[in-house]
Design a protein around this motif. Structure first.
Motif, PDB file in Angstrom:
ATOM      1  N   ILE A  25     -37.224 -34.168  -8.999  1.00 51.24           N
ATOM      2  CA  ILE A  25     -35.867 -34.100  -8.398  1.00 51.24           C
ATOM      3  C   ILE A  25     -34.481 -33.452  -9.958  1.00 51.24           C
ATOM      4  CG2 ILE A  25     -33.790 -34.074  -6.621  1.00 51.24           C
ATOM      5  CD1 ILE A  25     -35.114 -35.518  -5.581  1.00 51.24           C
ATOM      6  N   GLU A  26     -34.719 -32.075 -10.069  1.00 51.23           N
ATOM      7  CA  GLU A  26     -33.491 -31.811 -11.303  1.00 51.23           C
ATOM      8  C   GLU A  26     -32.476 -31.376 -11.161  1.00 51.23           C
ATOM      9  OE1 GLU A  26     -35.535 -32.145 -14.555  1.00 51.23           O
ATOM     10  OE2 GLU A  26     -37.608 -31.900 -14.556  1.00 51.23           O
ATOM     11  N   LEU A  27     -31.742 -32.204 -11.983  1.00 48.14           N
ATOM     12  CA  LEU A  27     -30.151 -32.204 -11.263  1.00 48.14           C
ATOM     13  C   LEU A  27     -29.613 -31.270 -12.455  1.00 48.14           C
ATOM     14  CD1 LEU A  27     -29.053 -35.822 -11.288  1.00 48.14           C
ATOM     15  CD2 LEU A  27     -29.743 -34.121  -9.292  1.00 48.14           C
ATOM     16  N   ASN A  28     -28.294 -30.384 -12.278  1.00 47.27           N
ATOM     17  CA  ASN A  28     -27.768 -29.500 -12.428  1.00 47.27           C
ATOM     18  C   ASN A  28     -26.851 -29.843 -13.668  1.00 47.27           C
ATOM     19  OD1 ASN A  28     -25.724 -30.073 -11.370  1.00 47.27           O
ATOM     20  ND2 ASN A  28     -25.724 -27.899 -10.029  1.00 47.27           N
ATOM     21  N   ASN A  29     -26.093 -30.896 -13.802  1.00 48.35           N
ATOM     22  CA  ASN A  29     -25.208 -31.304 -15.092  1.00 48.35           C
ATOM     23  C   ASN A  29     -25.437 -32.864 -14.549  1.00 48.35           C
ATOM     24  OD1 ASN A  29     -23.527 -32.933 -12.853  1.00 48.35           O
ATOM     25  ND2 ASN A  29     -22.443 -30.698 -12.873  1.00 48.35           N
ATOM     26  N   GLY A  30     -25.141 -33.765 -15.784  1.00 47.02           N
ATOM     27  CA  GLY A  30     -25.015 -34.783 -16.198  1.00 47.02           C
ATOM     28  C   GLY A  30     -24.220 -35.512 -15.215  1.00 47.02           C
ATOM     29  N   ASN A  31     -23.884 -36.627 -15.911  1.00 47.25           N
ATOM     30  CA  ASN A  31     -23.156 -37.663 -14.972  1.00 47.25           C
ATOM     31  C   ASN A  31     -21.988 -37.792 -15.264  1.00 47.25           C
ATOM     32  OD1 ASN A  31     -23.496 -38.760 -17.430  1.00 47.25           O
ATOM     33  ND2 ASN A  31     -24.046 -40.868 -15.942  1.00 47.25           N
ATOM     34  N   LYS A  32     -21.173 -36.495 -16.354  1.00 50.01           N
ATOM     35  CA  LYS A  32     -19.867 -36.684 -16.791  1.00 50.01           C
ATOM     36  C   LYS A  32     -18.931 -35.810 -15.175  1.00 50.01           C
ATOM     37  CE  LYS A  32     -21.634 -37.404 -21.279  1.00 50.01           C
ATOM     38  NZ  LYS A  32     -22.299 -38.115 -20.266  1.00 50.01           N
ATOM     39  N   GLN A  33     -19.219 -35.390 -14.668  1.00 53.25           N
ATOM     40  CA  GLN A  33     -19.319 -34.937 -13.448  1.00 53.25           C
ATOM     41  C   GLN A  33     -19.101 -36.001 -11.976  1.00 53.25           C
ATOM     42  OE1 GLN A  33     -20.256 -31.127 -14.316  1.00 53.25           O
ATOM     43  NE2 GLN A  33     -17.918 -31.326 -15.985  1.00 53.25           N
ATOM     44  N   LEU A  34     -18.337 -35.877 -11.201  1.00 54.01           N
ATOM     45  CA  LEU A  34     -18.652 -36.591 -10.024  1.00 54.01           C
ATOM     46  C   LEU A  34     -19.700 -36.396  -9.243  1.00 54.01           C
ATOM     47  CD1 LEU A  34     -17.069 -38.787  -8.055  1.00 54.01           C
ATOM     48  CD2 LEU A  34     -16.149 -36.475  -7.186  1.00 54.01           C
ATOM     49  N   LYS A  35     -20.268 -34.881 -10.014  1.00 56.76           N
ATOM     50  CA  LYS A  35     -21.026 -34.425  -8.444  1.00 56.76           C
ATOM     51  C   LYS A  35     -22.197 -34.015  -9.090  1.00 56.76           C
ATOM     52  CE  LYS A  35     -20.660 -31.477  -5.411  1.00 56.76           C
ATOM     53  NZ  LYS A  35     -19.876 -30.956  -3.949  1.00 56.76           N
ATOM     54  N   ALA A  36     -23.712 -33.639  -8.508  1.00 60.14           N
ATOM     55  CA  ALA A  36     -24.027 -32.934  -9.459  1.00 60.14           C
ATOM     56  C   ALA A  36     -25.377 -32.354  -8.295  1.00 60.14           C
ATOM     57  CB  ALA A  36     -25.682 -33.624 -10.393  1.00 60.14           C
ATOM     58  N   SER A  37     -26.096 -31.230  -8.361  1.00 59.89           N
ATOM     59  CA  SER A  37     -26.930 -31.341  -6.982  1.00 59.89           C
ATOM     60  C   SER A  37     -28.065 -30.857  -7.872  1.00 59.89           C
ATOM     61  CB  SER A  37     -26.400 -29.744  -6.030  1.00 59.89           C
ATOM     62  OG  SER A  37     -25.751 -28.654  -7.228  1.00 59.89           O
ATOM     63  N   ALA A  38     -29.062 -30.635  -7.053  1.00 59.87           N
ATOM     64  CA  ALA A  38     -30.448 -30.200  -7.539  1.00 59.87           C
ATOM     65  C   ALA A  38     -30.801 -28.828  -7.996  1.00 59.87           C
ATOM     66  CB  ALA A  38     -31.403 -31.340  -7.087  1.00 59.87           C
ATOM     67  N   PHE A  39     -31.619 -28.491  -8.022  1.00 60.65           N
ATOM     68  CA  PHE A  39     -31.810 -26.914  -8.675  1.00 60.65           C
ATOM     69  C   PHE A  39     -33.035 -26.856  -6.968  1.00 60.65           C
ATOM     70  CE2 PHE A  39     -32.380 -27.283 -13.410  1.00 60.65           C
ATOM     71  CZ  PHE A  39     -30.785 -26.193 -12.972  1.00 60.65           C
ATOM     72  N   ASN A  40     -33.950 -27.833  -6.803  1.00 62.18           N
ATOM     73  CA  ASN A  40     -35.331 -27.906  -6.423  1.00 62.18           C
ATOM     74  C   ASN A  40     -35.185 -28.661  -4.840  1.00 62.18           C
ATOM     75  OD1 ASN A  40     -34.974 -29.513  -8.467  1.00 62.18           O
ATOM     76  ND2 ASN A  40     -36.988 -29.256  -8.490  1.00 62.18           N
ATOM     77  N   PHE A  41     -34.816 -29.562  -4.335  1.00 62.05           N
ATOM     78  CA  PHE A  41     -34.129 -30.441  -3.258  1.00 62.05           C
ATOM     79  C   PHE A  41     -32.684 -30.380  -2.673  1.00 62.05           C
ATOM     80  CE2 PHE A  41     -35.448 -34.812  -1.170  1.00 62.05           C
ATOM     81  CZ  PHE A  41     -35.811 -34.438  -0.624  1.00 62.05           C
ATOM     82  N   PRO A  42     -32.808 -30.578  -1.019  1.00 62.60           N
ATOM     83  CA  PRO A  42     -31.633 -30.793  -0.404  1.00 62.60           C
ATOM     84  C   PRO A  42     -31.186 -31.777  -0.892  1.00 62.60           C
ATOM     85  CG  PRO A  42     -33.809 -31.478   0.718  1.00 62.60           C
ATOM     86  CD  PRO A  42     -34.476 -30.904  -0.249  1.00 62.60           C
ATOM     87  N   ILE A  43     -30.544 -32.414  -2.183  1.00 60.95           N
ATOM     88  CA  ILE A  43     -30.150 -32.923  -2.356  1.00 60.95           C
ATOM     89  C   ILE A  43     -28.825 -33.305  -3.157  1.00 60.95           C
ATOM     90  CG2 ILE A  43     -30.697 -34.039  -4.500  1.00 60.95           C
ATOM     91  CD1 ILE A  43     -31.306 -37.085  -2.865  1.00 60.95           C
ATOM     92  N   GLU A  44     -27.442 -33.838  -3.071  1.00 56.56           N
ATOM     93  CA  GLU A  44     -26.143 -34.320  -3.986  1.00 56.56           C
ATOM     94  C   GLU A  44     -26.649 -35.511  -4.572  1.00 56.56           C
ATOM     95  OE1 GLU A  44     -22.202 -31.433  -2.574  1.00 56.56           O
ATOM     96  OE2 GLU A  44     -23.175 -32.069  -1.102  1.00 56.56           O
ATOM     97  N   VAL A  45     -25.875 -35.309  -5.463  1.00 57.54           N
ATOM     98  CA  VAL A  45     -25.698 -36.552  -5.960  1.00 57.54           C
ATOM     99  C   VAL A  45     -24.062 -37.026  -6.859  1.00 57.54           C
ATOM    100  CG1 VAL A  45     -26.208 -37.810  -7.983  1.00 57.54           C
ATOM    101  CG2 VAL A  45     -27.701 -36.090  -7.161  1.00 57.54           C
ATOM    102  N   TYR A  46     -23.524 -38.130  -5.706  1.00 60.48           N
ATOM    103  CA  TYR A  46     -22.398 -38.358  -6.490  1.00 60.48           C
ATOM    104  C   TYR A  46     -22.307 -39.572  -7.140  1.00 60.48           C
ATOM    105  CZ  TYR A  46     -20.425 -35.410  -2.909  1.00 60.48           C
ATOM    106  OH  TYR A  46     -20.230 -34.626  -2.082  1.00 60.48           O
TER     107      TYR A  46
END
Ligand code: PRT
Ligand code: ZN
Length: 283
Positions: A25-46
């Motif tokens: 699961i590769e995230l589209n940005n680091g933890n500088k923001q509140l939220k990141a999403s993944a290119f290749n898995f239906p997941i959103e990271v807070y």
């Protein structure tokens, strides 16, 4: 989309991101923001403070989260422990000044104990039928006895060096903790299915880490002994070698038993033992 809450910064942040990466699961940005999403898995990271994660998972702001079991138990929210991750290991312990003679838990009776874990500590004291005064503070717990604020502390310990440098000794281990996946109790069927997929990937990564792939050559008259040492996922793979009376054996060995197994294999005349890391292990 499954929403996962992880620690914004601190001890669990890096390992949590690394785990997702190892699960592909590769995230589209680091933890500088509140939220990141993944290119290749239906997941959103807070990204949140760890202390807030149980509440957010309970409220459904996030569906699942990664926190220390210590935080899960302290916050006592009605959420599920879905998986033990094996990193962020520590213990929650009571410590007293080194100079104090300590003979057992009864010595805590009447003491003033400083902690940020008052819920877990109170439950523990109740269970042990000890009356002690809990003094809740929000940080730098380890200095409390030195400045006369408390007789003892209850805090997280990993190497023990913080206790040592503050002249304290660990006397009771209340909880052994590690990072865990927590989950909201009312996930939709779709979200449950994504969580299952994620847990399957995590389990594969974790199993691979705990195991090594092993190849060796053995005389045929020792194969029975060797097979008993190397159960593999069903049984070891055994292939005859060109040299008469010898076979090649391939299997998986658990990291915990590794050296013991290797020593026994040598006793059973195994030769040319090759050990390799496993990248993923789908069970
Ligand atoms: O900002 P945020 O609130 O998100 O972070 P935090 O400061 O509350 O938490 P953080 O990043 O310190 O820890 C996150 C989680 O890591 C904890 O909830 C534990 O589950 C886990 N963990 C593992 C630890 C430790 N090991 C640990 N050693 N958390 C804290 N410590 C501290 C401990 O409190 C003490 O001050 O480290 C010191 C002791 O370490 P040793 O090695 O000297 O014994
Ligand atoms: Zn915190």
């Amino acid at each position: 989309m499954l929403k996962i809450a992880i620690q914004k910064s601190g001890r669990l942040n890096e390992d949590s991101i690394k785990l997702l990466k190892e699960c592909g699961i590769e995230l589209n940005n680091g933890n500088k923001q509140l939220k990141a999403s993944a290119f290749n898995f239906p997941i959103e990271v807070y990204f949140f403070r760890d202390d807030d994660i149980p509440q957010y998972v309970y409220d459904g702001v996030a569906d699942i989260g990664i926190v220390g079991e210590n935080v899960l138990l302290e916050k006592a929210k009605d959420i599920d422990l879905a998986y033990r991750l094996g990193f962020g290991k520590c213990r929650l312990s009571v410590a007293v000044p080194k100079s104090l003679s300590y003979n057992g838990i009864a010595d805590l009776e009447g003491m003033k104990i400083a902690t940020t874990y008052s819920v877990i500590l109170q439950n523990y004291l109740n269970e042990k039928k000890i009356n002690a005064e809990i003094h809740e503070i929000s940080g730098s717990v380890e200095i409390a006895p030195g400045i006369g604020l408390a007789d003892a502390i209850c805090d997280l310990v990993s190497s023990g060096s913080t206790l040592f440098t503050n002249g304290l000794k660990e006397v009771e281990v209340i909880l052994k903790s590690e990072a865990v996946i927590v989950s909201n109790k009312n996930l939709s069927a779709e979200k449950k299915a994504i969580l299952e997929k994620l847990l399957m990937r995590i389990h594969s990564v974790k199993s691979a880490k705990n195991n090594k792939y092993i190849m060796l050559n053995a005389p045929n008259n020792q194969l029975k002994n060797i097979a008993a040492l190397l159960p593999g996922s069903k049984s070891p793979t055994i292939v005859p070698l060109a040299e008469e009376g010898w076979s090649s054996v391939q299997s998986v060995v658990n990291e915990n038993d590794f050296w013991e197994v290797i020593e026994k294999l040598k006793q059973f005349q195994a030769e040319g033992i090759v050990v390799m890391p496993i990248e993923k292990m789908v069970l």
